[in-house]
Scaffold this motif. Structure first.
Motif, PDB file in Angstrom:
ATOM      1  N   LEU A  38      23.995  10.963  34.934  1.00 46.50           N
ATOM      2  CA  LEU A  38      23.467  11.511  36.185  1.00 46.50           C
ATOM      3  C   LEU A  38      22.583  10.486  36.875  1.00 46.50           C
ATOM      4  N   SER A  39      22.609  10.541  38.191  1.00 49.49           N
ATOM      5  CA  SER A  39      21.716   9.709  38.990  1.00 49.49           C
ATOM      6  C   SER A  39      20.426  10.471  39.232  1.00 49.49           C
ATOM      7  N   GLY A  40      19.368   9.712  39.478  1.00 51.07           N
ATOM      8  CA  GLY A  40      18.088  10.327  39.818  1.00 51.07           C
ATOM      9  C   GLY A  40      17.879  10.316  41.324  1.00 51.07           C
ATOM     10  N   GLY A  41      16.624  10.405  41.734  1.00 50.67           N
ATOM     11  CA  GLY A  41      16.330  10.439  43.161  1.00 50.67           C
ATOM     12  C   GLY A  41      16.568  11.829  43.749  1.00 50.67           C
ATOM     13  N   ASN A  42      16.558  11.900  45.078  1.00 49.80           N
ATOM     14  CA  ASN A  42      16.686  13.185  45.775  1.00 49.80           C
ATOM     15  C   ASN A  42      18.110  13.532  46.198  1.00 49.80           C
ATOM     16  N   THR A  43      18.886  12.509  46.542  1.00 54.08           N
ATOM     17  CA  THR A  43      20.197  12.787  47.142  1.00 54.08           C
ATOM     18  C   THR A  43      21.103  13.670  46.292  1.00 54.08           C
ATOM     19  N   PRO A  44      21.188  13.425  44.988  1.00 56.58           N
ATOM     20  CA  PRO A  44      22.137  14.234  44.200  1.00 56.58           C
ATOM     21  C   PRO A  44      21.668  15.666  43.942  1.00 56.58           C
ATOM     22  N   GLY A  70      21.409   7.531  34.278  1.00 54.48           N
ATOM     23  CA  GLY A  70      21.532   6.113  34.649  1.00 54.48           C
ATOM     24  C   GLY A  70      20.215   5.378  34.562  1.00 54.48           C
ATOM     25  N   ASP A  71      19.140   6.123  34.803  1.00 56.74           N
ATOM     26  CA  ASP A  71      17.813   5.519  34.697  1.00 56.74           C
ATOM     27  C   ASP A  71      16.756   6.627  34.658  1.00 56.74           C
ATOM     28  N   GLU A  72      15.537   6.213  34.361  1.00 59.10           N
ATOM     29  CA  GLU A  72      14.418   7.156  34.323  1.00 59.10           C
ATOM     30  C   GLU A  72      13.133   6.439  34.677  1.00 59.10           C
ATOM     31  N   ARG A  73      12.278   7.175  35.326  1.00 64.04           N
ATOM     32  CA  ARG A  73      10.954   6.627  35.606  1.00 64.04           C
ATOM     33  C   ARG A  73      10.091   6.902  34.366  1.00 64.04           C
ATOM     34  N   MET A  74       9.161   5.990  34.076  1.00 62.53           N
ATOM     35  CA  MET A  74       8.318   6.146  32.888  1.00 62.53           C
ATOM     36  C   MET A  74       7.150   7.070  33.228  1.00 62.53           C
ATOM     37  N   SER A  82       9.991  12.737  37.558  1.00 61.11           N
ATOM     38  CA  SER A  82      10.968  12.579  36.473  1.00 61.11           C
ATOM     39  C   SER A  82      12.378  12.923  36.929  1.00 61.11           C
ATOM     40  N   ASN A  83      13.322  12.018  36.704  1.00 59.00           N
ATOM     41  CA  ASN A  83      14.731  12.311  37.017  1.00 59.00           C
ATOM     42  C   ASN A  83      15.262  13.421  36.114  1.00 59.00           C
ATOM     43  N   TYR A  84      14.776  13.445  34.874  1.00 54.65           N
ATOM     44  CA  TYR A  84      15.192  14.487  33.939  1.00 54.65           C
ATOM     45  C   TYR A  84      14.724  15.854  34.434  1.00 54.65           C
ATOM     46  N   LEU A 141      25.723   7.431  40.924  1.00 57.72           N
ATOM     47  CA  LEU A 141      24.710   6.470  41.349  1.00 57.72           C
ATOM     48  C   LEU A 141      24.252   6.760  42.778  1.00 57.72           C
ATOM     49  N   GLY A 142      23.065   6.276  43.087  1.00 56.46           N
ATOM     50  CA  GLY A 142      22.563   6.321  44.450  1.00 56.46           C
ATOM     51  C   GLY A 142      22.226   4.894  44.873  1.00 56.46           C
ATOM     52  N   ILE A 143      21.701   4.781  46.075  1.00 57.91           N
ATOM     53  CA  ILE A 143      21.277   3.456  46.559  1.00 57.91           C
ATOM     54  C   ILE A 143      19.986   3.618  47.327  1.00 57.91           C
ATOM     55  N   GLY A 144      19.088   2.682  47.167  1.00 57.78           N
ATOM     56  CA  GLY A 144      17.843   2.727  47.930  1.00 57.78           C
ATOM     57  C   GLY A 144      17.948   1.858  49.169  1.00 57.78           C
ATOM     58  N   ALA A 147      18.696  -1.535  48.590  1.00 55.82           N
ATOM     59  CA  ALA A 147      20.016  -1.715  47.951  1.00 55.82           C
ATOM     60  C   ALA A 147      19.949  -1.706  46.421  1.00 55.82           C
ATOM     61  N   HIS A 148      18.829  -1.210  45.868  1.00 54.06           N
ATOM     62  CA  HIS A 148      18.812  -1.013  44.403  1.00 54.06           C
ATOM     63  C   HIS A 148      19.722   0.163  44.065  1.00 54.06           C
ATOM     64  N   THR A 149      20.140   0.198  42.792  1.00 62.35           N
ATOM     65  CA  THR A 149      20.846   1.351  42.248  1.00 62.35           C
ATOM     66  C   THR A 149      20.392   1.552  40.813  1.00 62.35           C
ATOM     67  N   ALA A 150      20.409   2.787  40.348  1.00 69.84           N
ATOM     68  CA  ALA A 150      19.739   3.118  39.086  1.00 69.84           C
ATOM     69  C   ALA A 150      18.332   2.521  39.187  1.00 69.84           C
ATOM     70  N   SER A 151      17.909   1.742  38.172  1.00 69.17           N
ATOM     71  CA  SER A 151      16.639   1.025  38.370  1.00 69.17           C
ATOM     72  C   SER A 151      16.875  -0.478  38.333  1.00 69.17           C
ATOM     73  N   GLU A 183       7.125   1.449  36.157  1.00 67.72           N
ATOM     74  CA  GLU A 183       7.885   1.156  34.938  1.00 67.72           C
ATOM     75  C   GLU A 183       9.052   2.137  34.813  1.00 67.72           C
ATOM     76  N   ARG A 184      10.206   1.583  34.432  1.00 70.71           N
ATOM     77  CA  ARG A 184      11.433   2.373  34.332  1.00 70.71           C
ATOM     78  C   ARG A 184      12.294   1.879  33.186  1.00 70.71           C
ATOM     79  N   VAL A 185      13.257   2.731  32.823  1.00 63.98           N
ATOM     80  CA  VAL A 185      14.340   2.299  31.933  1.00 63.98           C
ATOM     81  C   VAL A 185      15.642   2.512  32.692  1.00 63.98           C
ATOM     82  N   ASP A 206      18.380   5.769  56.502  1.00 60.08           N
ATOM     83  CA  ASP A 206      17.555   4.680  55.956  1.00 60.08           C
ATOM     84  C   ASP A 206      18.343   3.823  54.955  1.00 60.08           C
ATOM     85  N   LYS A 207      19.547   4.267  54.643  1.00 57.98           N
ATOM     86  CA  LYS A 207      20.395   3.494  53.703  1.00 57.98           C
ATOM     87  C   LYS A 207      21.419   2.622  54.440  1.00 57.98           C
ATOM     88  N   ALA A 208      21.432   2.720  55.769  1.00 59.15           N
ATOM     89  CA  ALA A 208      22.498   2.071  56.553  1.00 59.15           C
ATOM     90  C   ALA A 208      22.539   0.567  56.330  1.00 59.15           C
TER      91      ALA A 208
HETATM   92  C1  6PG Z   1      15.691   6.555  40.873  1.00 57.38           C
HETATM   93  C2  6PG Z   1      17.159   6.630  41.137  1.00 57.38           C
HETATM   94  C3  6PG Z   1      17.491   5.659  42.228  1.00 57.38           C
HETATM   95  C4  6PG Z   1      18.031   6.477  43.386  1.00 57.38           C
HETATM   96  C5  6PG Z   1      17.842   5.740  44.669  1.00 57.38           C
HETATM   97  C6  6PG Z   1      18.155   6.646  45.856  1.00 57.38           C
HETATM   98  O1  6PG Z   1      15.276   6.771  39.741  1.00 57.38           O
HETATM   99  O2  6PG Z   1      14.950   6.349  41.846  1.00 57.38           O
HETATM  100  O3  6PG Z   1      17.949   6.527  40.072  1.00 57.38           O
HETATM  101  O4  6PG Z   1      18.401   4.645  41.915  1.00 57.38           O
HETATM  102  O5  6PG Z   1      19.407   6.775  43.180  1.00 57.38           O
HETATM  103  O6  6PG Z   1      16.482   5.323  44.747  1.00 57.38           O
HETATM  104  O7  6PG Z   1      17.195   7.679  45.821  1.00 57.38           O
HETATM  105  P1  6PG Z   1      17.293   8.911  46.877  1.00 57.38           P
HETATM  106  O8  6PG Z   1      18.528   9.652  46.524  1.00 57.38           O
HETATM  107  O9  6PG Z   1      16.047   9.696  46.624  1.00 57.38           O
HETATM  108  O10 6PG Z   1      17.355   8.297  48.246  1.00 57.38           O
END
Ligand code: 6PG
Length: 240
Positions: A38-44, A70-74, A82-84, A141-144, A147-151, A183-185, A206-208
């Motif tokens: 699973l991806s974290g962040g807000n979009t999913p 895919g990743d987690e914030r510490m 927390s993505n979890y 996955l998502g994208i910031g 242009a980061h993805t996961a962490s 800090e992240r994994v 904002d991702k354009a």
């Molecule tokens: C995280 C996510 C990260 C996320 C992007 C997009 O832990 O922050 O894994 O890679 O997918 O930052 O985040 P939004 O969906 O909130 O824009």
């Protein structure tokens, strides 16, 4: 680049949920289980909430699903960062899935120890099939905006880590990701690229710029470097 443009967040959510279910059902039919990161962040989050509701919910074979991240914030797993926690509140608390099917990253631990433990977990998964890498059926996955993805953030050493399956990341305070956690994994590129299906779910204007960098093949954009070795890659995008 395989990309679908959706008209709005609702259409994006429906499409993401539809694909998730199709891949889940096919994976269970073909291999008796469904490995998903699973991806974290807000979009999913809306897509996870959609999966918890009819006609999906417990009509899906969650007992065959192994849930990774895919990743987690510490941060502690009860933190709003927390993505979890996000996954639990939107989906995992609302379906009948065995607790031992959930493989969270221990955000409450020391970052190096949490990365080591997750690396061990991922290697154990790979060894079940005699492989060096686990092969996820679905990598979400998502994208910031950077242009980061996961962490996998710009300028971090983890971008060149092809040895570990999971690694700790320490972000400078100036990094976009530091807004949530310094800090992240994260899973590393070898794990991401071993997936059968990789699905980026992207919303927001904002991702354009990040998206256009990926489309241009700008290898300084971490998300552009996700290159499945033997799998499919699809981008679901809405710019609202
Ligand atoms: C995280 C996510 C990260 C996320 C992007 C997009 O832990 O922050 O894994 O890679 O997918 O930052 O985040 P939004 O969906 O909130 O824009």
């Amino acid at each position: 680049m395989n990309i679908e443009h959706l008209s709005d967040l609702e259409a994006l959510t429906e499409r993401a949920a539809e694909l998730f279910v199709a891949i889940m059902r096919q994976s269970v039919e073909d291999r008796g289980r469904f490995l998903v990161a699973l991806s974290g962040g807000n979009t999913p989050k809306p897509a996870y909430e959609r999966l918890a509701r009819p006609p999906y919910g417990d009509s899906l074979p969650w007992d065959c699903a192994l849930i990774y991240f895919g990743d987690e914030r510490m941060v502690p797993c009860d933190s709003d960062e927390s993505n979890y926690k996000m996954a639990c509140e939107s989906l995992l608390n609302h379906i009948d899935i065995p607790a031992w099917n959930l493989h969270r990253i221990h955000g409450e631990d020391n970052v190096s120890e949490a990365a080591r433990l997750y690396d061990v977990d991922l290697r154990a998964l790979a060894q079940e099939t005699g492989e060096a890498l686990p092969r996820f059926d679905l990598m979400l996955l998502g994208i910031g905006p950077d242009a980061h993805t996961a962490s996998l953030f710009p300028g971090t050493v983890v971008l060149d880590n092809t040895r570990d399956l999971a690694a700790g990341v320490r972000l400078p305070d100036t990094s976009e990701g530091a807004l949530h956690a310094t800090e992240r994994v994260t899973m590393t590129y070898p794990v991401l690229d071993a997936s059968r299906q990789t699905l980026f779910v992207v919303a927001g204007d904002d991702k354009a710029e990040a998206l256009s960098r990926v489309e241009a093949g700008d290898m300084s954009a971490p998300a552009a470097r996700v290159r499945p070795t033997d799998g499919d890659l699809l981008w679901l995008v809405c710019d609202t």
